[in-house]
Motif scaffolding. Sequence first.
Motif, short mmCIF file in Angstrom:
data_model
loop_
_atom_site.label_atom_id
_atom_site.label_comp_id
_atom_site.label_asym_id
_atom_site.label_seq_id
_atom_site.Cartn_x
_atom_site.Cartn_y
_atom_site.Cartn_z
N ASN A 1 28.72 0.87 1.22
CA ASN A 1 27.92 2.09 1.03
C ASN A 1 27.13 2.10 -0.28
O ASN A 1 26.47 3.08 -0.60
CB ASN A 1 28.81 3.34 1.14
N SER B 1 29.72 8.54 8.98
CA SER B 1 29.28 7.15 9.13
C SER B 1 29.72 6.60 10.49
O SER B 1 30.68 7.09 11.10
CB SER B 1 29.84 6.29 8.01
N GLU B 2 29.02 5.53 10.90
CA GLU B 2 29.38 4.86 12.14
C GLU B 2 30.83 4.38 12.06
O GLU B 2 31.60 4.50 13.01
CB GLU B 2 28.44 3.65 12.32
N GLU B 3 31.21 3.88 10.89
CA GLU B 3 32.56 3.34 10.75
C GLU B 3 33.61 4.44 10.90
O GLU B 3 34.65 4.22 11.54
CB GLU B 3 32.71 2.64 9.39
N LYS C 1 28.73 4.97 -4.32
CA LYS C 1 27.86 4.96 -3.14
C LYS C 1 26.40 5.27 -3.50
O LYS C 1 26.14 5.77 -4.60
CB LYS C 1 28.37 5.95 -2.10
N ALA D 1 21.80 1.75 6.56
CA ALA D 1 21.41 2.60 7.70
C ALA D 1 20.00 3.15 7.45
O ALA D 1 19.16 3.18 8.34
CB ALA D 1 22.42 3.72 7.89
N ASP E 1 21.98 1.41 1.03
CA ASP E 1 21.76 2.24 2.22
C ASP E 1 21.17 1.42 3.37
O ASP E 1 19.97 1.49 3.67
CB ASP E 1 20.83 3.42 1.87
N GLN F 1 24.68 13.23 11.01
CA GLN F 1 24.39 12.07 10.15
C GLN F 1 25.29 11.99 8.92
O GLN F 1 25.23 11.01 8.18
CB GLN F 1 22.92 12.09 9.74
#
Length: 487
Positions: free
Chosen positions: A358, A176-178, A333, A363, A361, A173
């Motif tokens: 970022n 990040s997805e990116e 962030k 996510a 949040d 985790q």
Amino acid sequence: TRGGLSFAVADLELAEFGRKEIRLAEHEMPGLMALRREYADVLPLRGARIAGSLHMTVQTAVLIETLTSLGADVRWVSCNIFSTQDHAAAATVVGPHGTPEEPKGVPVFAWKGETLEEYWWCTEQLFAFTDENGETVGPNMILDDGGDATLLVHKGAEFEKSGAVPTVADDDQSVSEEYRIILDTLRRSLAAESGKWTAIASAILGVTEETTTGVHRLYQLAAAGELLFPAINVNDSVTKSKFDNKYGIRHSLIDGLNRATDVLIGGKVAVVCGYGDVGKGSAEALAGQGARVIVTEVDPICALQALLEGHQVARLDDVISTADIIITTTGNKDIVTAEHMKRMKHQAILGNVGHFDNEIDMAGLARLEGIRRTTIKPQVDEWVFPDGHSILVLSEGRLMNLGNATGHPSFVMSNSFSNQVIAQIELFTKHDEYDREVYRLPKVLDEKVAAIHVSALGGDLTKLSKDQAEYIGVDVEGPFKPEHYRY
Ligand code: NAI
């Protein structure tokens, strides 16, 4: 590909509308038009292959056509998945003299509402110019906003040097997805062609960077000795950050809020996180509409400025449940957490105008147990909590002034983009005078950009007498301030 031009935009039929708006914008961008006239005979960017990653808007179309009119070969992408104006992208591809059937403009790879995979695919397309023999060649200049084009080159070259793209576990985790998508993009690209990014990096003469966040990244790379080419920090030209970041957002923040929700801003409690240049413009705009503005800051100097402008200064934890509108502007962030969002008022509005998503949040919000998302319209989502109360999140936490509206207006962008063009000319024509460091443009050029826009607005500058100039220790023609002056 059409008529030998490759591109990826939403709909070329939008070009006519785009061209009309570009024509109106040209009148509002006197700095860029003056540069076109000044350099019409010299063509200082002849031979430049500029890879541009910056919101593909009408204003950017005028920038692109300024670069090409100075001789540059240009490819373009947006630096945000929601910020493209599709008619501007279409008109840029078609060009002033082409048609949708036979486009004669610039290869643009951008549309409003890209997925992250598409975004990084587009960014990769920036690096495939075609030379006069039809061979694929890399760019020799980057024009960046937020540093994603620069990042791709640096990461690609780094992984080529280390021999592999790192793998990350699916359940990690901390990634990040990116970033996973960036790694996948580079993994594919390295498998297809080894040494590609190292070659691209070594051909690049320099990068000019538009925004605060991209400039941070460049200074970090330079400090670590990892910057692969010289950079000009356009953001910290006074005629950029003290105008675009402040007066630009003063216009486009409200525009975004209105188009997204059309709620009355007057009388509401608005929290602005961060009181730098963007925060100052945001707070002024919200207060101007009659909102009661609360500022959060870590820096006592900026906090004191906010107080003396009449804003309350408080911690987000203490005011989150009283706010009707929350805007993040920190470039940092983890500003608004999922726990904060749970505590927000029913139908409170949450938006970000800092460069990356970022700050909020998203996510964490999506992971909350029992949370439900209802899309009201594109870039406006209602997130409903299990207790039935909901909040409105704009542009999925990404730049809402560009996602929900059309970004800053032309006149202010003329200042920013004039600095960009000057910086491109400087690095392209004098690259051997620059090291792999981050530089700023000299004050005399800042004053030149300002002077053009002062006269466009009908302002009449007072002339210093020789005697007066000597008395305050400056030249009659400027620069009028020492380097340390802060405006
Ligand atoms: P800045 O550095 O002048 O301001 C940021 C402020 O946030 C600073 O005063 C800092 O002390 C404060 N801050 C940092 N961490 C914080 C925290 N945890 N809580 C509260 N305050 C905190 O930067 P600037 O120029 O205002 O830019 C801010 C962001 O906006 C950057 O990401 C920049 O790239 C972006 N930007 C966006 C534009 C847009 O059109 N939406 C236009 C220009 C810049």
